[in-house]
Motif scaffolding. Structure first.
Motif, PDB file in Angstrom:
ATOM      1  N   ALA A   1      40.621  52.490   1.645  1.00  0.00           N
ATOM      2  CA  ALA A   1      40.834  52.635   0.526  1.00  0.00           C
ATOM      3  C   ALA A   1      41.117  52.049  -0.722  1.00  0.00           C
ATOM      4  CB  ALA A   1      42.730  52.518   0.815  1.00  0.00           C
ATOM      5  N   ALA A   2      40.629  50.972  -0.495  1.00  0.00           N
ATOM      6  CA  ALA A   2      40.445  49.883  -1.613  1.00  0.00           C
ATOM      7  C   ALA A   2      38.663  50.363  -2.572  1.00  0.00           C
ATOM      8  CB  ALA A   2      40.559  48.828  -1.577  1.00  0.00           C
ATOM      9  N   SER A   3      38.266  50.342  -0.666  1.00  0.00           N
ATOM     10  CA  SER A   3      36.540  50.777  -1.056  1.00  0.00           C
ATOM     11  C   SER A   3      36.163  52.049  -1.844  1.00  0.00           C
ATOM     12  CB  SER A   3      35.708  50.704   0.167  1.00  0.00           C
ATOM     13  OG  SER A   3      36.256  51.096   0.867  1.00  0.00           O
ATOM     14  N   VAL A   4      37.320  52.759  -1.318  1.00  0.00           N
ATOM     15  CA  VAL A   4      36.866  53.877  -2.411  1.00  0.00           C
ATOM     16  C   VAL A   4      37.545  54.451  -4.132  1.00  0.00           C
ATOM     17  CG1 VAL A   4      37.936  56.863  -2.112  1.00  0.00           C
ATOM     18  CG2 VAL A   4      37.213  55.170   0.280  1.00  0.00           C
ATOM     19  N   ARG A   5      38.600  53.051  -3.667  1.00  0.00           N
ATOM     20  CA  ARG A   5      38.762  53.069  -5.151  1.00  0.00           C
ATOM     21  C   ARG A   5      37.944  52.376  -5.823  1.00  0.00           C
ATOM     22  NH1 ARG A   5      43.295  51.499  -4.069  1.00  0.00           N
ATOM     23  NH2 ARG A   5      42.887  49.300  -3.883  1.00  0.00           N
TER      24      ARG A   5
ATOM     25  N   ALA B   1      35.248  52.945  -6.024  1.00  0.00           N
ATOM     26  CA  ALA B   1      33.365  53.275  -5.560  1.00  0.00           C
ATOM     27  C   ALA B   1      34.069  55.041  -6.563  1.00  0.00           C
ATOM     28  CB  ALA B   1      33.429  54.078  -3.892  1.00  0.00           C
ATOM     29  N   HIS B   2      34.799  55.526  -6.419  1.00  0.00           N
ATOM     30  CA  HIS B   2      34.701  56.643  -7.120  1.00  0.00           C
ATOM     31  C   HIS B   2      36.425  56.416  -7.588  1.00  0.00           C
ATOM     32  CE1 HIS B   2      31.926  58.334  -4.034  1.00  0.00           C
ATOM     33  NE2 HIS B   2      32.689  58.253  -3.484  1.00  0.00           N
ATOM     34  N   GLY B   3      37.008  54.940  -8.679  1.00  0.00           N
ATOM     35  CA  GLY B   3      38.119  55.472  -9.143  1.00  0.00           C
ATOM     36  C   GLY B   3      38.724  55.860  -8.852  1.00  0.00           C
TER      37      GLY B   3
ATOM     38  N   ALA C   1      34.059  61.948  -2.681  1.00  0.00           N
ATOM     39  CA  ALA C   1      33.253  62.364  -3.832  1.00  0.00           C
ATOM     40  C   ALA C   1      32.831  63.690  -4.284  1.00  0.00           C
ATOM     41  CB  ALA C   1      32.018  62.846  -2.404  1.00  0.00           C
ATOM     42  N   ILE C   2      33.548  64.815  -3.698  1.00  0.00           N
ATOM     43  CA  ILE C   2      34.714  65.852  -4.634  1.00  0.00           C
ATOM     44  C   ILE C   2      34.707  65.916  -5.461  1.00  0.00           C
ATOM     45  CG2 ILE C   2      35.976  68.309  -4.366  1.00  0.00           C
ATOM     46  CD1 ILE C   2      34.849  68.409  -1.307  1.00  0.00           C
ATOM     47  N   ARG C   3      36.187  64.312  -5.777  1.00  0.00           N
ATOM     48  CA  ARG C   3      36.923  64.524  -6.884  1.00  0.00           C
ATOM     49  C   ARG C   3      36.106  63.819  -8.047  1.00  0.00           C
ATOM     50  NH1 ARG C   3      38.508  63.516 -10.562  1.00  0.00           N
ATOM     51  NH2 ARG C   3      40.786  62.836 -11.933  1.00  0.00           N
TER      52      ARG C   3
END
Length: 373
Positions: free
Chosen positions: A271-275, A277-279, A311-313
């Motif tokens: 979750a931290a890495s996604v946050r 990478a994509h905000g 990525a879609i977001r």
């Protein structure tokens, strides 16, 4: 509280250097043993007690072995007690040599006692403080002086006793002085380099933006709090009571961060890495710690699902999706992304039927229709 850098040993301020200096100790031990055996053979005609001469060689060998064993990196750090043991064995070898040639020793230059003691002290310079080296050398010189006074009446040179004492003591004192100067110089230079590098790091961090907005973690606590504090302490000449209290506070903060890191799971890291990478603002609800029991395939599916959704977001206005797993059930509900996205993640979601954790995140401006797997 005043710091005393010269009471540190080179091994303490530079542990890597202590590992590199191990061959020097081996060479010194070998030279001391060879020197004792060679000089004993050269003046064997003066030996009156072969047993005492043999005991002297055994003590030299024991001192060499003890020095090798005491400087092994696995037994670091080197302590003054080990230095005392090694020097005591070497001085005992000198006493045994004196006993073996008592009343028949015509020359002092072929006695190995002073040479072996000085050589062993010099070999231990990278591991001892200059104070302990000087104390060991002075005490060994005192014992050697007593032995010279007992040998002086039987020498063939008929030189003044003070000359014999000075020449014999010069071997130990010269090598001891060299060892002490080496130890003090290395410690002073290493500490000076550390102060300069720490001061440069503090100046560099002063012009960089802080990390106050980052969540507390092991890395953030170390980088923003602990490392600057250690750099400042090593640069300062005095330690105050406030520094001690600050060190205690930082230790507690780092302990809390470490405990939080232990309690975190791979899902929190994802979750931290996604946050980053994509905000994407994400929240993980796994109070029972079920995420730890997922296998590699299930983790890969979850990773693909979250990465695809984020990525879609990043390229669209957004959508809201909630997934709640229960034992033996596969349910997906709330608002799903478009049909082509559902086809892409359907296989991943269907392989996570035993997962009991709940993962949810939300986006504003949701515009998707409800769907069901």
């Amino acid at each position: 509280m005043r710091r005393r850098p010269l009471h540190l040993s080179p091994q303490v301020v530079d542990p890597v250097g202590g590992v590199v200096d191990v061959p020097i100790v081996a060479v010194g031990a070998a030279l001391a043993t060879v020197l004792a055996v060679t000089l004993t053979a050269l003046h064997w005609g003066e030996v009156r007690l072969p047993v005492a001469a043999g005991l002297g060689l055994v003590l030299v060998l024991a001192a060499a072995i003890a020095m090798l064993a005491a400087t092994v990196p696995a037994r670091a750090p080197f302590t003054p007690e080990r230095l005392g043991l090694i020097v005591t064995l070497a001085v005992g070898a000198a006493v045994a040599e004196y006993v073996s040639t008592a009343g028949a020793n015509r020359f002092l230059y072929d006695d190995f006692g002073a040479l072996v003691v000085g050589l062993l002290i010099l070999s231990l310079a990278p591991y001892c403080t200059w104070v302990s080296l000087v104390v060991a050398g002075v005490l060994a010189t005192g014992v050697s002086t007593i032995l010279v006074l007992g040998t002086a009446p039987t020498t063939a040179t008929h030189a003044p006793v003070i000359s014999l004492v000075a020449v014999n003591a010069a071997f130990i004192l010269a090598l001891t002085a060299a060892a002490a100067v080496y130890s003090a110089t290395v410690v002073r230079e290493v500490l000076a380099w550390q102060r300069e590098s720490n001061a440069a790091m503090l100046r560099r961090d002063a012009v960089r933006p802080g990390l106050a907005s980052a969540p507390p973690s092991r890395v953030s606590v170390l980088r923003s709090e602990v490392l600057p504090f250690l750099a400042r302490v090593t640069t300062a000449e005095h330690l105050s009571r406030a520094d001690v209290d600050r060190a205690r506070e930082l230790a507690e903060a780092l302990g809390r961060a470490l405990r939080a890191g232990v309690e975190a799971t791979w899902l929190d890291d994802l979750a931290a890495s996604v946050r980053r990478a994509h905000g994407t603002a994400m929240r993980v609800a796994d109070h029972a710690g079920d995420a730890r029991r997922l296998d590699d395939h299930q983790r890969a599916a979850i990773t693909a699902l979250l990465s695809r959704g984020s990525a879609i977001r990043a390229g669209r206005r957004g959508w809201v999706w909630r997934w709640r797993g229960r034992p033996g059930r596969r349910t997906a509900g709330s608002r799903w992304p478009p049909r082509r996205t559902r086809r892409g993640v359907r296989a991943g979601v269907s392989s996570i039927g035993s997962w009991r954790s709940r993962v949810s995140w939300g986006f504003a401006h949701a515009r998707s229709r409800r769907g069901r797997m």
